[in-house]
Design a protein around this motif. Sequence first.
Motif, PDB file in Angstrom:
ATOM      1  N   LYS A 419      -3.824  22.063 -29.774  1.00  0.00           N
ATOM      2  CA  LYS A 419      -4.873  22.945 -29.125  1.00  0.00           C
ATOM      3  C   LYS A 419      -4.214  23.095 -27.639  1.00  0.00           C
ATOM      4  CE  LYS A 419      -8.368  20.419 -27.244  1.00  0.00           C
ATOM      5  NZ  LYS A 419      -9.742  19.521 -27.174  1.00  0.00           N
ATOM      6  N   GLU A 420      -4.896  23.706 -26.685  1.00  0.00           N
ATOM      7  CA  GLU A 420      -4.192  24.213 -25.474  1.00  0.00           C
ATOM      8  C   GLU A 420      -5.222  23.722 -24.221  1.00  0.00           C
ATOM      9  OE1 GLU A 420      -3.710  28.446 -23.824  1.00  0.00           O
ATOM     10  OE2 GLU A 420      -1.568  27.869 -24.854  1.00  0.00           O
ATOM     11  N   ILE A 421      -4.708  23.179 -23.188  1.00  0.00           N
ATOM     12  CA  ILE A 421      -5.459  22.783 -22.083  1.00  0.00           C
ATOM     13  C   ILE A 421      -4.675  23.701 -20.904  1.00  0.00           C
ATOM     14  CG2 ILE A 421      -4.136  20.956 -21.748  1.00  0.00           C
ATOM     15  CD1 ILE A 421      -6.691  19.607 -20.323  1.00  0.00           C
ATOM     16  N   LYS A 422      -5.230  24.264 -19.881  1.00  0.00           N
ATOM     17  CA  LYS A 422      -4.705  25.190 -19.193  1.00  0.00           C
ATOM     18  C   LYS A 422      -5.833  25.391 -17.989  1.00  0.00           C
ATOM     19  CE  LYS A 422      -5.855  29.682 -21.268  1.00  0.00           C
ATOM     20  NZ  LYS A 422      -5.132  30.888 -21.790  1.00  0.00           N
ATOM     21  N   THR A 423      -5.168  25.661 -16.759  1.00  0.00           N
ATOM     22  CA  THR A 423      -6.058  25.948 -15.596  1.00  0.00           C
ATOM     23  C   THR A 423      -6.296  27.447 -15.783  1.00  0.00           C
ATOM     24  OG1 THR A 423      -3.897  26.565 -14.491  1.00  0.00           O
ATOM     25  CG2 THR A 423      -4.918  24.398 -14.088  1.00  0.00           C
ATOM     26  N   LYS A 424      -7.642  27.957 -15.195  1.00  0.00           N
ATOM     27  CA  LYS A 424      -8.093  29.282 -15.438  1.00  0.00           C
ATOM     28  C   LYS A 424      -7.169  30.390 -14.493  1.00  0.00           C
ATOM     29  CE  LYS A 424     -12.585  27.833 -16.907  1.00  0.00           C
ATOM     30  NZ  LYS A 424     -14.187  27.734 -16.067  1.00  0.00           N
ATOM     31  N   LYS A 425      -6.666  29.867 -13.356  1.00  0.00           N
ATOM     32  CA  LYS A 425      -6.284  30.880 -12.209  1.00  0.00           C
ATOM     33  C   LYS A 425      -4.452  30.753 -12.380  1.00  0.00           C
ATOM     34  CE  LYS A 425      -8.384  29.422  -8.799  1.00  0.00           C
ATOM     35  NZ  LYS A 425      -9.301  29.578  -7.244  1.00  0.00           N
ATOM     36  N   TYR A 426      -4.122  29.576 -12.333  1.00  0.00           N
ATOM     37  CA  TYR A 426      -2.763  29.282 -12.173  1.00  0.00           C
ATOM     38  C   TYR A 426      -2.456  29.010 -13.788  1.00  0.00           C
ATOM     39  CZ  TYR A 426      -3.231  27.824  -7.182  1.00  0.00           C
ATOM     40  OH  TYR A 426      -3.441  27.860  -6.104  1.00  0.00           O
ATOM     41  N   ASN A 427      -1.166  29.714 -13.880  1.00  0.00           N
ATOM     42  CA  ASN A 427      -0.451  29.659 -15.321  1.00  0.00           C
ATOM     43  C   ASN A 427       0.191  28.238 -15.510  1.00  0.00           C
ATOM     44  OD1 ASN A 427       0.590  30.505 -17.655  1.00  0.00           O
ATOM     45  ND2 ASN A 427       1.778  31.990 -17.019  1.00  0.00           N
ATOM     46  N   PHE A 428      -0.614  27.358 -15.796  1.00  0.00           N
ATOM     47  CA  PHE A 428      -0.203  25.719 -15.930  1.00  0.00           C
ATOM     48  C   PHE A 428      -1.054  25.420 -17.283  1.00  0.00           C
ATOM     49  CE2 PHE A 428      -0.228  21.594 -13.669  1.00  0.00           C
ATOM     50  CZ  PHE A 428       1.040  21.276 -14.371  1.00  0.00           C
ATOM     51  N   LYS A 429      -0.101  25.100 -18.353  1.00  0.00           N
ATOM     52  CA  LYS A 429      -0.869  24.662 -19.374  1.00  0.00           C
ATOM     53  C   LYS A 429      -0.052  23.788 -20.350  1.00  0.00           C
ATOM     54  CE  LYS A 429       0.672  28.780 -22.180  1.00  0.00           C
ATOM     55  NZ  LYS A 429       0.583  29.801 -22.882  1.00  0.00           N
ATOM     56  N   ALA A 430      -0.476  23.248 -21.135  1.00  0.00           N
ATOM     57  CA  ALA A 430      -0.071  22.120 -22.138  1.00  0.00           C
ATOM     58  C   ALA A 430      -0.632  22.333 -23.582  1.00  0.00           C
ATOM     59  CB  ALA A 430      -0.065  20.852 -21.608  1.00  0.00           C
ATOM     60  N   THR A 431       0.094  22.298 -24.389  1.00  0.00           N
ATOM     61  CA  THR A 431       0.060  22.288 -26.029  1.00  0.00           C
ATOM     62  C   THR A 431      -0.169  21.049 -26.453  1.00  0.00           C
ATOM     63  OG1 THR A 431       0.974  24.513 -26.024  1.00  0.00           O
ATOM     64  CG2 THR A 431       0.453  23.007 -28.144  1.00  0.00           C
ATOM     65  N   LEU A 432      -1.352  20.468 -26.765  1.00  0.00           N
ATOM     66  CA  LEU A 432      -1.723  19.137 -27.159  1.00  0.00           C
ATOM     67  C   LEU A 432      -2.150  18.986 -28.777  1.00  0.00           C
ATOM     68  CD1 LEU A 432      -3.932  18.159 -24.075  1.00  0.00           C
ATOM     69  CD2 LEU A 432      -1.534  17.791 -24.286  1.00  0.00           C
ATOM     70  N   THR A 433      -2.401  17.983 -29.170  1.00  0.00           N
ATOM     71  CA  THR A 433      -2.946  17.804 -30.306  1.00  0.00           C
ATOM     72  C   THR A 433      -4.300  17.622 -30.404  1.00  0.00           C
ATOM     73  OG1 THR A 433      -3.047  15.424 -30.721  1.00  0.00           O
ATOM     74  CG2 THR A 433      -0.865  16.828 -31.447  1.00  0.00           C
ATOM     75  N   ARG A 434      -5.142  17.609 -31.411  1.00  0.00           N
ATOM     76  CA  ARG A 434      -6.752  17.549 -31.272  1.00  0.00           C
ATOM     77  C   ARG A 434      -7.055  16.151 -31.014  1.00  0.00           C
ATOM     78  NH1 ARG A 434      -9.860  21.149 -35.437  1.00  0.00           N
ATOM     79  NH2 ARG A 434     -11.551  20.713 -33.907  1.00  0.00           N
ATOM     80  N   LYS A 435      -6.044  15.280 -30.876  1.00  0.00           N
ATOM     81  CA  LYS A 435      -6.439  13.854 -30.705  1.00  0.00           C
ATOM     82  C   LYS A 435      -7.131  13.751 -29.003  1.00  0.00           C
ATOM     83  CE  LYS A 435      -2.959  11.843 -33.614  1.00  0.00           C
ATOM     84  NZ  LYS A 435      -1.477  11.408 -33.247  1.00  0.00           N
ATOM     85  N   TRP A 436      -6.669  14.945 -28.437  1.00  0.00           N
ATOM     86  CA  TRP A 436      -7.009  15.012 -26.949  1.00  0.00           C
ATOM     87  C   TRP A 436      -8.415  15.474 -26.818  1.00  0.00           C
ATOM     88  CZ3 TRP A 436      -4.265  12.914 -22.727  1.00  0.00           C
ATOM     89  CH2 TRP A 436      -2.982  12.177 -23.253  1.00  0.00           C
ATOM     90  N   HIS A 437      -9.330  15.275 -26.034  1.00  0.00           N
ATOM     91  CA  HIS A 437     -10.600  15.754 -25.668  1.00  0.00           C
ATOM     92  C   HIS A 437     -10.618  16.129 -24.312  1.00  0.00           C
ATOM     93  CE1 HIS A 437     -11.839  14.177 -29.595  1.00  0.00           C
ATOM     94  NE2 HIS A 437     -11.203  12.911 -29.352  1.00  0.00           N
ATOM     95  N   THR A 438     -11.353  17.343 -24.346  1.00  0.00           N
ATOM     96  CA  THR A 438     -11.358  17.834 -22.791  1.00  0.00           C
ATOM     97  C   THR A 438     -12.958  17.730 -22.215  1.00  0.00           C
ATOM     98  OG1 THR A 438     -11.984  20.041 -23.893  1.00  0.00           O
ATOM     99  CG2 THR A 438      -9.919  19.558 -23.044  1.00  0.00           C
ATOM    100  N   TYR A 439     -13.040  17.638 -21.209  1.00  0.00           N
ATOM    101  CA  TYR A 439     -14.401  17.452 -20.512  1.00  0.00           C
ATOM    102  C   TYR A 439     -15.006  18.516 -20.172  1.00  0.00           C
ATOM    103  CZ  TYR A 439     -12.650  12.925 -18.775  1.00  0.00           C
ATOM    104  OH  TYR A 439     -12.245  11.555 -18.710  1.00  0.00           O
ATOM    105  N   ASP A 440     -16.172  18.785 -20.592  1.00  0.00           N
ATOM    106  CA  ASP A 440     -16.921  20.152 -20.273  1.00  0.00           C
ATOM    107  C   ASP A 440     -18.519  19.786 -20.588  1.00  0.00           C
ATOM    108  OD1 ASP A 440     -17.957  20.190 -23.069  1.00  0.00           O
ATOM    109  OD2 ASP A 440     -15.854  20.905 -23.667  1.00  0.00           O
ATOM    110  N   ASN A 441     -19.165  20.494 -20.199  1.00  0.00           N
ATOM    111  CA  ASN A 441     -20.631  20.464 -19.918  1.00  0.00           C
ATOM    112  C   ASN A 441     -21.209  19.808 -21.379  1.00  0.00           C
ATOM    113  OD1 ASN A 441     -20.385  20.743 -17.192  1.00  0.00           O
ATOM    114  ND2 ASN A 441     -21.199  22.985 -17.383  1.00  0.00           N
TER     115      ASN A 441
END
Length: 621
Positions: A419-441
């Motif tokens: 899975k991928e986590i990245k900033t929306k404006k800056y081109n800054f991203k990391a490819t992770l596994t699904r063991k990582w969870h993201t914060y969202d509403n």
Amino acid sequence: MKYKKCTIVLVLCLSIFIASIPSFAYALEDGVIDLYEVFSNTKDRMKTEVGSRIFKWSMHLPDDAVVYKSDRVNYFNMSTDSYKSQVSLEVIKNEQKYSLEDILYSKQMNTNDFNYYWYYSQKEFTFNIQQDDHGEKHIRIIKMDPYYDYYLVDAAAEEFSSYIENRIYIKNDYIYNLEIRMEGRYYRENPEMFSKLASSFILDYDENNPYIKELSDSVSEPRLYENTSYGWEITVNPYWKEEGISNARVQQFTAVYSHEEIYGNEKNEEAQESQTLLDHYLPFREGISVSLVSSAAANETAEIWGRQEIEQLQQNYNDKVYEILLTEKVTLGDVEGYRVKVKYSTAPQNPYIVDTLYVIGKGYKYRVVASISDNKYKEPKTKEAFESMLKSFKLTNQHSKYLGKILDPTDLINWNASKEIKTKKYNFKATLTRKWHTYDNFYSGNYYGYYDYYDKYYYGHISNQESVNAYQTGNNLNLMMMAGFDTRGIEDSIHDYVKNLLDRDEVRIGLASVDVSSTAVESVKLYRIITEYDLAGMNEFAENNATKSYDYNQLNNQYTYMIKVGNDLYTQTVSIPLANTTAYTKAEMEKVWKNTQINGINYSPKIKNWHQHKLSEFQDK
């Protein structure tokens, strides 16, 4: 002859009826202290007193009493129309060892000479120390309600003003603040009623008196709790209560009173105060929880499940912060279970026990978890109480008609999928596994939504800073990636960042190390800053100094990369709690940087070597 027979039968019936009435009832038929019939239990209908066995007080109540109380019964309020009265009692621990004279002085000296608002005013007519009808010394304060003086004048205010008597006792290492309020006219017509009500308060709880109703929500005897929604039962300890709604999927049970309040002090006073202080810093709430986890797989057993949990523990927790005390098969009614008892030392001065039952039966997986400090677990009475609750757990056939299949989501996800986590404006991203969870509403509810709104309101909709986060459950790894406009030279940014790390007390005394290294890839300079705590050193430091305490679940090792591209600074930090720092979690941390891209470039494979910096470079001259 017929009338004689009827008369004989009537006399016999009347004799039997009179004989069936307890003798004590006649003593109460004076119209002042009526039979207390508020409680629904038939056995309680003739109880004319209430009180607290733990806080050692009792008091008569009239039968029309309306009672409000706290769970612990350290706050009690009663109103009664028959007495035109209101009674309140607050019981607090006398931690400062105050005397009545100390309290009297405090109350007199803290009385304001001028109160702008009338409802803060006092009309105190008696303020002294004396003995009650039972020989107990107390502060006696007689006052009137200033409300009437605000609306009425002179004799009318005196006539209608409520009569208030405030009594403050010190006994049993507690402070008892009793206040009785009676309507003014009723008091002046029936002063003996006030006297009888006040004199019924006793600083004692007679264990042998069958006519006292204990007010605690949690009775003094074990009782069966049945969860009729999810099909299980457990015997609840005396003075324990369920939390939240009944029949919940996750049901919590906690002690209403402390061990010392129930059993008394078994240690010297100094040791007891020290333990009480430590209890405030427990990384959990003591008690027992029961949860229906999910439906069970076809060939799944409690032992297989329990051993899988042990593997997760060994993978995600440093082996220096836990000890497996017991693993065993157990029989709980007609099903088999598996028990795992672990001692955690994540708080070195206050280790704790987590005793878990894994139970599979009736098609479902149940987890029963008991959490308790190690010091209390060593006390025979407390250990027996926890053991008895765990061993009493059983499955039943009674459950909700709506109870159906409950999927285990951990079996549905390929945790190694990317899975991928990245900033929306800056081109800054990391490819992770699904063991990582993201914060969202969606997953986090309105909490993060609120802060998202706050950021937009405070900073505006246009910002030159941006961040994203991810975390792993089970080991508390946390990833933060930040990007933003920063015109400082990277050396200045690193200097400020590292200087803050070097100012930490644990770094100064050698309990934590800071490692700073840098490299360059073409024209881009990269820094790596590692902050790690010495677990053995921390343990020794805390063990030899009782005033120092740490929670290794909150103390984080940090692994940070900082890269400057043009006027933009990119920062990536993985935090691992000291308790969770293992070979596995550090490997998970390293994977993040190896799979990170900035403006489409992965710098990790391009790095040939790192240059080590001396910490003196980052200290002010």
